[in-house]
Design an enzyme around this catalytic site. Sequence first.
Site, PDB file in Angstrom:
ATOM      1  N   LYS A 190       0.885  -1.210   0.002  1.00  0.00           N
ATOM      2  CA  LYS A 190      -0.118   0.051  -0.060  1.00  0.00           C
ATOM      3  C   LYS A 190       1.069   1.127  -0.171  1.00  0.00           C
ATOM      4  O   LYS A 190       1.474   1.606   0.928  1.00  0.00           O
ATOM      5  CB  LYS A 190      -1.063  -0.151   1.454  1.00  0.00           C
ATOM      6  CG  LYS A 190      -1.998   1.150   0.996  1.00  0.00           C
ATOM      7  CD  LYS A 190      -2.430   1.697   2.222  1.00  0.00           C
ATOM      8  CE  LYS A 190      -1.557   2.674   3.053  1.00  0.00           C
ATOM      9  NZ  LYS A 190      -1.479   3.949   2.318  1.00  0.00           N
ATOM     10  N   GLU A 263      10.422   0.506  10.246  1.00  0.00           N
ATOM     11  CA  GLU A 263      11.404   1.547  10.146  1.00  0.00           C
ATOM     12  C   GLU A 263      10.705   2.997  10.240  1.00  0.00           C
ATOM     13  O   GLU A 263       9.912   3.333   9.552  1.00  0.00           O
ATOM     14  CB  GLU A 263      11.832   1.540   8.678  1.00  0.00           C
ATOM     15  CG  GLU A 263      13.397   2.324   8.395  1.00  0.00           C
ATOM     16  CD  GLU A 263      13.251   3.795   8.000  1.00  0.00           C
ATOM     17  OE1 GLU A 263      13.381   4.569   9.297  1.00  0.00           O
ATOM     18  OE2 GLU A 263      12.916   4.003   6.752  1.00  0.00           O
ATOM     19  N   CYS A 297      13.297  10.463   7.046  1.00  0.00           N
ATOM     20  CA  CYS A 297      13.339   9.906   8.340  1.00  0.00           C
ATOM     21  C   CYS A 297      14.791  10.029   8.906  1.00  0.00           C
ATOM     22  O   CYS A 297      14.898  10.262  10.099  1.00  0.00           O
ATOM     23  CB  CYS A 297      12.965   8.357   8.110  1.00  0.00           C
ATOM     24  SG  CYS A 297      13.673   7.314   7.170  1.00  0.00           S
ATOM     25  N   GLU A 389       9.982  14.974  15.769  1.00  0.00           N
ATOM     26  CA  GLU A 389      10.464  14.952  14.308  1.00  0.00           C
ATOM     27  C   GLU A 389       9.538  15.942  13.715  1.00  0.00           C
ATOM     28  O   GLU A 389       8.325  15.925  13.671  1.00  0.00           O
ATOM     29  CB  GLU A 389       9.979  13.473  13.683  1.00  0.00           C
ATOM     30  CG  GLU A 389      10.544  13.222  12.341  1.00  0.00           C
ATOM     31  CD  GLU A 389      10.346  11.824  12.005  1.00  0.00           C
ATOM     32  OE1 GLU A 389       9.258  11.407  12.354  1.00  0.00           O
ATOM     33  OE2 GLU A 389      11.112  11.253  11.054  1.00  0.00           O
TER      34      GLU A 389
HETATM   35  P1  NAI Z   1       1.940   7.796   8.583  1.00  0.00           P
HETATM   36  O1  NAI Z   1       2.956   6.961   9.605  1.00  0.00           O
HETATM   37  O2  NAI Z   1       0.604   8.191   8.990  1.00  0.00           O
HETATM   38  O3  NAI Z   1       1.943   7.216   7.199  1.00  0.00           O
HETATM   39  C1  NAI Z   1       2.652   6.360   6.604  1.00  0.00           C
HETATM   40  C2  NAI Z   1       1.855   5.365   5.775  1.00  0.00           C
HETATM   41  O4  NAI Z   1       1.215   4.607   6.847  1.00  0.00           O
HETATM   42  C3  NAI Z   1       1.039   5.825   4.802  1.00  0.00           C
HETATM   43  O5  NAI Z   1       0.906   4.712   3.839  1.00  0.00           O
HETATM   44  C4  NAI Z   1      -0.350   5.750   5.462  1.00  0.00           C
HETATM   45  O6  NAI Z   1      -1.177   5.780   4.866  1.00  0.00           O
HETATM   46  C5  NAI Z   1      -0.134   4.492   6.371  1.00  0.00           C
HETATM   47  N1  NAI Z   1      -1.009   4.277   7.654  1.00  0.00           N
HETATM   48  C6  NAI Z   1      -1.339   5.562   8.293  1.00  0.00           C
HETATM   49  N2  NAI Z   1      -2.074   4.990   9.406  1.00  0.00           N
HETATM   50  C7  NAI Z   1      -1.971   3.622   9.427  1.00  0.00           C
HETATM   51  C8  NAI Z   1      -2.455   2.479  10.452  1.00  0.00           C
HETATM   52  N3  NAI Z   1      -3.180   2.876  11.464  1.00  0.00           N
HETATM   53  N4  NAI Z   1      -2.246   1.171   9.854  1.00  0.00           N
HETATM   54  C9  NAI Z   1      -1.614   0.876   8.676  1.00  0.00           C
HETATM   55  N5  NAI Z   1      -1.102   1.929   8.043  1.00  0.00           N
HETATM   56  C10 NAI Z   1      -1.214   3.227   8.136  1.00  0.00           C
HETATM   57  O7  NAI Z   1       2.775   9.218   8.307  1.00  0.00           O
HETATM   58  P2  NAI Z   1       2.204  10.586   7.931  1.00  0.00           P
HETATM   59  O8  NAI Z   1       0.915  10.821   8.743  1.00  0.00           O
HETATM   60  O9  NAI Z   1       2.004  10.514   6.417  1.00  0.00           O
HETATM   61  O10 NAI Z   1       3.308  11.610   8.493  1.00  0.00           O
HETATM   62  C11 NAI Z   1       3.233  12.095   9.872  1.00  0.00           C
HETATM   63  C12 NAI Z   1       4.466  12.228  10.142  1.00  0.00           C
HETATM   64  O11 NAI Z   1       5.144  10.855  10.333  1.00  0.00           O
HETATM   65  C13 NAI Z   1       5.481  13.040   9.391  1.00  0.00           C
HETATM   66  O12 NAI Z   1       5.584  14.375   9.672  1.00  0.00           O
HETATM   67  C14 NAI Z   1       6.874  12.441   9.738  1.00  0.00           C
HETATM   68  O13 NAI Z   1       7.223  12.911  11.242  1.00  0.00           O
HETATM   69  C15 NAI Z   1       6.504  10.872  10.161  1.00  0.00           C
HETATM   70  N6  NAI Z   1       6.966  10.273   9.006  1.00  0.00           N
HETATM   71  C16 NAI Z   1       8.074   9.514   9.047  1.00  0.00           C
HETATM   72  C17 NAI Z   1       8.535   8.740   8.193  1.00  0.00           C
HETATM   73  C18 NAI Z   1       9.607   7.968   8.005  1.00  0.00           C
HETATM   74  O14 NAI Z   1      10.300   7.666   7.030  1.00  0.00           O
HETATM   75  N7  NAI Z   1      10.252   7.621   8.944  1.00  0.00           N
HETATM   76  C19 NAI Z   1       7.523   8.712   6.632  1.00  0.00           C
HETATM   77  C20 NAI Z   1       6.407   9.348   6.681  1.00  0.00           C
HETATM   78  C21 NAI Z   1       6.041  10.062   7.952  1.00  0.00           C
END
Ligand code: NAI
Length: 776
Positions: A190, A263, A297, A389
Amino acid sequence: MSVKEIFETMSYGPAPEQAGDALAWIVDRGARFGHFIDGAFTEPGEGFESRNPATGEVLATLTQATSSDVAAAVDAARLAQPEWEALGGKGRARYLYALARLLQKHARLFAVLETLDNGKPIREARDIDVPLAQRHFYYHAGLAQLMEQELPGRAALGVCGQVIPWNFPLLMLAWKVAPALAMGNTVVLKPAEWTSLTALCFADICQQAGLPKGVLNIVTGDGAVGEMVVNAEVDKVAFTGSTEVGRKIREATAGRGIALSLELGGKSPFIVFEDADIDSAIEGVVDAIWFNGGQVCCAGSRLLVQEGIAEDFHTRLKARMATLRVGDPLDKCIDVGAIVDPAQKARIAALVDASGGEVFRAGDAPEGCFYPPTLISGLSPADPLMQEEVFGPVLVSTTFRTPAEAVQLANNTRYGLAASVWSENINTALDVAPKLVSGIVWINGSNMMDAAAGFGGVRESGWGREGGWEGARSYTRLVDDLPALTPVEGFAGEKVEPVAVDRTAKMYIGGKQARPDGGYAKAVYGADGSLIGQAPIANRKDIRNAVEAARGAAGWAGATAHNRAQVLYYLGENLSARADGFAALIDRMTGETGGRAEVEAAVDRLFTYAAWCDKFEGAVKPVPGRVVAMALNEPCGVIGALCPDEAPLLGLVSVMAPIIAMGNRAVLVASEPFPMAALEFIQVLETSDVPGGVVNILTGSHAELAKPLATHMDLECVWSFSSTDLAAEIERGAAGVVKRTWVDGLARDWLTAQGEGRVFLDAATEVKTVWVPYGA
Ligand code: NAI
């Protein structure tokens, strides 16, 4: 006019990349996309718009997956898996190679599509995201080719559910999909809702490559779809994204007996010592925090500068900030593109506005979904912006005086993903690198990544490594499936034998015998019903004391491997000297006659791990460029373990020895039905030069002690080999601080090779990759 003056008067003209082909690709598909399931695109359904963040224009409409879409994708993956695995590594390698070639052939299409969808500068999409994605498929084609030869006895896990974020949409897909497919798994992926287009374009090239249907399935939608994928009948979940969602996924997968890799986020330190090459370090900062607009990240988002050079460094950094160009991501001269979505921009702005620090910006960002490079100083280490972050082009800065203070500040975070160290003095750099709590250290560099090198964090940055053999191995399992554990019961007693001299068995905490905090003990009877002794009943407080003692014994990690081996040999020697007593005690407790064999195997196991101490080697990864990437096997820290019930002495030794051999400290809860051998073993520990706190032994109820172990903030890992099924409790409890766990519920024959070896050593270590570029 001097050259300097000419440079000063030159201004950049825009150099826009043409978006025509990428837009045509979208239009050709009706600008409406369904999912990619079982080798074909589904009819587009109800969904949402995907926009170009730089312009706000709608690029396409995507479909929000329903539960039946996800079920269809998982079914297709399940059906396709046996045949895909049966192709063999060499057969699969051909497909991965074809995918790499196709990514290369369509490199510009992918790069432009990525920039349109995500807002990142075309320069980055073109030169970093897409080439690295190709490299991942090439590298993993090679791993598939070598799998049977190099990973004997290992097989695919089955179906993998993968959920990825929006910051490197295609690259994250490659990181997840390539190793999974290489090792014979099939996938339901996804992508993030803001950035699904390159994943759909990738589906297109899977068709072109003739990838068998069902091997890769892509479902689009928001977090609700991610949840469905996580909750589906999959054999592994691999996630990259926020720590908050990672925690939820840990909870959702707890007790399901499936593999998980996380990760997660970071707040990585960027440490500049006063002997650094300052101009290089300034460029390093640009790469660290303004690459991909800081939406990385492992972004170096916390600048720590040694006091003596701080003023000069900040002056030069501010001057460099003034030359950064923010704007149209399709312009090849742009340094910082758009923020992925207005919601993310609002989040960044809110965090910065609430900071209370001294905010510097060299200029404004253009109208729209852009945020200017920002430097914030004057914050205290505990300030939210120093800890949270931001995931935007925002750098916080502070100073330090000594290397020790730099390490302390760098480690003052709940995360542990990456760190940069800048110094021209190799002694300083290599002294500091191992002290940083992080999965990656870049010396005089930042954001270096490659398919051959492991990537991943510690603490709340998650666990598991992606890339390299270590990443691929996490998509496999051992072929010889072991049976599930069945509960082992102790014996009840009726007869109470008077003993000549009463001997009170105590627990072992911090190198001292300790009474249980609660003051309770449990009578332990032999198989014949005779009283063997009273085993203390540990409670939550005893766990706390043991963890504190273990933390205090941190010096063990710094002991040389040779020294640790000597201690393990000495333990073996001293256990051997008491073999008769232990053998009789084990036979009496268990009512069997295997005591002698168990003691002999335990002595042998101590010798085996003594041997391993200086032979569980790291690696130097052959990454491209003039850089040495060293993969070091580091101890995890403090490991808590519920020891096997069925082998009272050998089980304890088999768990303890790999833990301490690798430089960790252990908090062990002995076999619950047969605890007396572990209490007797304390005397062996006391006479074998084991520093206090390195091994701590408690006795009591596994069910009661599982939660305090799993939820303790200062324990890095929890293992359970208990015959009581505590997987759900431990894995859920560990979600809070994103602790690594090992609870597989499998019955091992501890007398054989099943009870030792690399699996244990892998579990007792974390790979830290230290990158050292070179060149005069
Ligand atoms: P997120 O962690 O919500 O989204 C990442 C992925 O997880 C997306 O595909 C989303 O649709 C999915 N997702 C969301 N809720 C889920 C759930 N309950 N179960 C399974 N999948 C789920 O990240 P978001 O909201 O896009 O960004 C928020 C903050 O997260 C950012 O500002 C940043 O600080 C952090 N982040 C960190 C990342 C990294 O590479 N470590 C990447 C993206 C966001």
